[in-house]
Design a protein around this motif. Structure first.
Motif, PDB file in Angstrom:
ATOM      1  N   TYR A 190       0.843  -1.206   0.000  1.00 27.95           N
ATOM      2  CA  TYR A 190       0.000   0.000   0.000  1.00 27.95           C
ATOM      3  C   TYR A 190       0.876   1.253   0.000  1.00 27.95           C
ATOM      4  N   ALA A 191       1.918   1.246   0.815  1.00 21.98           N
ATOM      5  CA  ALA A 191       2.813   2.402   0.906  1.00 21.98           C
ATOM      6  C   ALA A 191       3.497   2.670  -0.434  1.00 21.98           C
ATOM      7  N   SER A 192       3.881   1.594  -1.132  1.00 20.68           N
ATOM      8  CA  SER A 192       4.545   1.750  -2.422  1.00 20.68           C
ATOM      9  C   SER A 192       3.609   2.353  -3.468  1.00 20.68           C
ATOM     10  N   ILE A 193       2.354   1.832  -3.496  1.00 15.85           N
ATOM     11  CA  ILE A 193       1.383   2.322  -4.475  1.00 15.85           C
ATOM     12  C   ILE A 193       1.084   3.802  -4.255  1.00 15.85           C
ATOM     13  N   HIS A 194       1.025   4.217  -3.002  1.00 11.09           N
ATOM     14  CA  HIS A 194       0.631   5.588  -2.677  1.00 11.09           C
ATOM     15  C   HIS A 194       1.832   6.474  -2.340  1.00 11.09           C
ATOM     16  N   HIS A 195       3.036   5.970  -2.661  1.00 11.44           N
ATOM     17  CA  HIS A 195       4.269   6.752  -2.534  1.00 11.44           C
ATOM     18  C   HIS A 195       4.471   7.285  -1.109  1.00 11.44           C
ATOM     19  N   ILE A 196       4.211   6.414  -0.146  1.00  5.06           N
ATOM     20  CA  ILE A 196       4.417   6.758   1.252  1.00  5.06           C
ATOM     21  C   ILE A 196       5.785   6.238   1.673  1.00  5.06           C
ATOM     22  N   PRO A 197       6.651   7.100   2.157  1.00 11.08           N
ATOM     23  CA  PRO A 197       7.987   6.642   2.546  1.00 11.08           C
ATOM     24  C   PRO A 197       7.931   5.680   3.735  1.00 11.08           C
ATOM     25  N   VAL A 201       5.221   4.697   7.652  1.00  8.27           N
ATOM     26  CA  VAL A 201       4.268   3.575   7.583  1.00  8.27           C
ATOM     27  C   VAL A 201       3.753   3.151   8.965  1.00  8.27           C
ATOM     28  N   GLY A 202       4.265   3.768  10.024  1.00 12.11           N
ATOM     29  CA  GLY A 202       3.827   3.391  11.373  1.00 12.11           C
ATOM     30  C   GLY A 202       2.324   3.430  11.557  1.00 12.11           C
ATOM     31  N   PRO A 203       1.657   4.515  11.144  1.00  8.23           N
ATOM     32  CA  PRO A 203       0.200   4.574  11.291  1.00  8.23           C
ATOM     33  C   PRO A 203      -0.526   3.483  10.496  1.00  8.23           C
ATOM     34  N   LEU A 204       0.075   3.052   9.375  1.00  3.31           N
ATOM     35  CA  LEU A 204      -0.547   1.980   8.585  1.00  3.31           C
ATOM     36  C   LEU A 204      -0.516   0.659   9.351  1.00  3.31           C
ATOM     37  N   LYS A 234      -7.707 -13.196   4.312  1.00  2.00           N
ATOM     38  CA  LYS A 234      -8.494 -12.549   3.258  1.00  2.00           C
ATOM     39  C   LYS A 234      -8.717 -11.078   3.584  1.00  2.00           C
ATOM     40  N   PHE A 235      -8.983 -10.788   4.853  1.00  2.00           N
ATOM     41  CA  PHE A 235      -9.193  -9.397   5.276  1.00  2.00           C
ATOM     42  C   PHE A 235      -7.928  -8.569   5.040  1.00  2.00           C
ATOM     43  N   ILE A 236      -6.772  -9.132   5.394  1.00  2.00           N
ATOM     44  CA  ILE A 236      -5.496  -8.419   5.216  1.00  2.00           C
ATOM     45  C   ILE A 236      -5.267  -8.105   3.741  1.00  2.00           C
ATOM     46  N   ASP A 237      -5.530  -9.090   2.884  1.00  2.00           N
ATOM     47  CA  ASP A 237      -5.308  -8.903   1.448  1.00  2.00           C
ATOM     48  C   ASP A 237      -6.160  -7.773   0.871  1.00  2.00           C
ATOM     49  N   ASN A 238      -7.331  -7.523   1.478  1.00  2.00           N
ATOM     50  CA  ASN A 238      -8.255  -6.512   0.962  1.00  2.00           C
ATOM     51  C   ASN A 238      -8.307  -5.247   1.818  1.00  2.00           C
ATOM     52  N   TRP A 239      -7.387  -5.155   2.751  1.00  2.00           N
ATOM     53  CA  TRP A 239      -7.414  -4.036   3.703  1.00  2.00           C
ATOM     54  C   TRP A 239      -7.130  -2.688   3.055  1.00  2.00           C
ATOM     55  N   GLU A 240      -7.813  -1.683   3.533  1.00  2.00           N
ATOM     56  CA  GLU A 240      -7.556  -0.282   3.201  1.00  2.00           C
ATOM     57  C   GLU A 240      -7.524   0.487   4.520  1.00  2.00           C
ATOM     58  N   PRO A 241      -6.582   1.405   4.680  1.00  2.00           N
ATOM     59  CA  PRO A 241      -6.537   2.172   5.929  1.00  2.00           C
ATOM     60  C   PRO A 241      -7.762   3.051   6.079  1.00  2.00           C
ATOM     61  N   SER A 242      -8.091   3.369   7.306  1.00  2.00           N
ATOM     62  CA  SER A 242      -9.241   4.219   7.589  1.00  2.00           C
ATOM     63  C   SER A 242      -8.969   5.646   7.123  1.00  2.00           C
ATOM     64  N   THR A 243     -10.047   6.425   6.984  1.00  2.00           N
ATOM     65  CA  THR A 243      -9.911   7.827   6.584  1.00  2.00           C
ATOM     66  C   THR A 243      -9.044   8.588   7.576  1.00  2.00           C
ATOM     67  N   ALA A 244      -9.205   8.284   8.849  1.00  2.00           N
ATOM     68  CA  ALA A 244      -8.420   8.959   9.879  1.00  2.00           C
ATOM     69  C   ALA A 244      -6.927   8.699   9.689  1.00  2.00           C
ATOM     70  N   THR A 245      -6.569   7.452   9.402  1.00  2.00           N
ATOM     71  CA  THR A 245      -5.162   7.105   9.204  1.00  2.00           C
ATOM     72  C   THR A 245      -4.606   7.782   7.952  1.00  2.00           C
ATOM     73  N   LYS A 246      -5.394   7.799   6.885  1.00  2.00           N
ATOM     74  CA  LYS A 246      -4.956   8.487   5.663  1.00  2.00           C
ATOM     75  C   LYS A 246      -4.702   9.962   5.941  1.00  2.00           C
ATOM     76  N   THR A 247      -5.578  10.587   6.719  1.00  2.00           N
ATOM     77  CA  THR A 247      -5.430  12.006   7.048  1.00  2.00           C
ATOM     78  C   THR A 247      -4.172  12.252   7.859  1.00  2.00           C
ATOM     79  N   ILE A 249      -1.413  10.480   7.819  1.00  2.00           N
ATOM     80  CA  ILE A 249      -0.247  10.339   6.944  1.00  2.00           C
ATOM     81  C   ILE A 249      -0.091  11.564   6.044  1.00  2.00           C
ATOM     82  N   GLU A 250      -1.189  12.043   5.497  1.00  2.00           N
ATOM     83  CA  GLU A 250      -1.138  13.220   4.638  1.00  2.00           C
ATOM     84  C   GLU A 250      -0.631  14.435   5.414  1.00  2.00           C
ATOM     85  N   GLN A 251      -1.114  14.575   6.650  1.00  2.00           N
ATOM     86  CA  GLN A 251      -0.689  15.705   7.466  1.00  2.00           C
ATOM     87  C   GLN A 251       0.792  15.609   7.806  1.00  2.00           C
TER      88      GLN A 251
END
Length: 260
Positions: A190-197, A201-204, A234-247, A249-251
């Motif tokens: 996920y970090a690679s796809i979204h260019h997260i150093p 990745v700790g919050p992920l 199966k859950f891990i393979d399809n996991w997406e971080p929550s909106t809060a976690t994305k925010t 990381i962006e911040q």
């Protein structure tokens, strides 16, 4: 009362008492409160008081009978002295069903261990007449069928307990390692796809770890049950971080850019 018959001394589980047949129907067995009191290491008075206190729970003629109310019964045959017959207001006889109800009231250390032995060794064994008339073929078949049914029921119970034990045991070391590797793979992918150093990745990892505990209903990843292994992978393979976690990381990335 149905044709009560004294069948003599019985020995079950190391206890001796008077065997009684027919008190509650053809071939049924009963036990005197006097003998039950001795088996449980208590007094007739105490058991009579418990029965009297809970008498509404006992169905007369099905669970219990008072032998003093039946003039047909010769209490002397049951080894009661005339003094005891005159003194007692109640001389209770209990069926298997009545005995099981009494056990719920007694709840002593002896109760359930002894009850199992008496069901197998006394209540469920219909004694043949003293002439030892051999069983008919139909009786032999019926007895064999009863034993087979009881054995099958016990096997089913053991299988059920074993299945439950297997399903609820924690992950073994191999599966636990697979879960951890799946977590690492998914987070870094996920970090690679979204260019997260990698430094961010700790919050992920925290987000995925918390979601795993939530879907598996455990407090720690090591407590995931074996039966939930496939679901968790199966859950891990399809996991997406929550909106809060994305925010978060962006911040963090914005703060890094501002400080650069």
């Amino acid at each position: 009362m149905k044709d009560l018959k004294v069948i003599g001394k019985e020995q079950v589980a190391g206890y001796e008492f008077i065997g009684i047949e027919g008190g509650f129907g053809d071939g049924t067995r009963g036990m005197l409160v006097r003998d039950i009191a001795e088996i449980h290491g208590t007094t007739v008075k105490r058991i009579n008081e418990l029965i009297k206190k809970n008498i509404m729970r006992f169905k007369n003629g099905v669970d219990i009978v008072n032998l003093k109310d039946d003039s047909v019964v010769v209490l002397n045959d049951l080894e009661f002295t005339q003094n005891a017959i005159n003194r007692y207001k109640y001389i209770y006889l209990l069926s298997e069903r009545g005995y099981s109800k009494l056990l719920k009231i007694l709840e002593d250390d002896t109760a359930w261990d002894i009850y199992d032995k008496f069901v197998d060794g006394y209540f469920n064994m219909r004694q043949h007449i003293k002439e030892q008339m051999p069983m008919t073929d139909l009786e032999k078949i019926a007895l064999l069928a009863q034993g087979t049914t009881q054995l099958s029921e016990r096997i089913e119970k053991v299988d059920s307990k074993l299945d439950n034990l297997i399903e609820n045991q924690a992950l073994n070391a191999t599966d636990y390692g697979s879960v951890n590797r799946a977590v690492n793979h998914r987070v870094y992918a996920y970090a690679s796809i979204h260019h997260i150093p990698k430094s961010n990745v700790g919050p992920l990892f925290k987000d995925l770890g918390n979601q795993i505990k939530q879907v598996a209903n455990v407090g720690n990843r090591s407590r995931i049950k074996s039966k939930d292994y496939d679901m968790v992978i199966k859950f891990i393979d399809n996991w997406e971080p929550s909106t809060a976690t994305k925010t978060i990381i962006e911040q963090t990335e914005l703060d890094v850019e501002k400080s650069a």
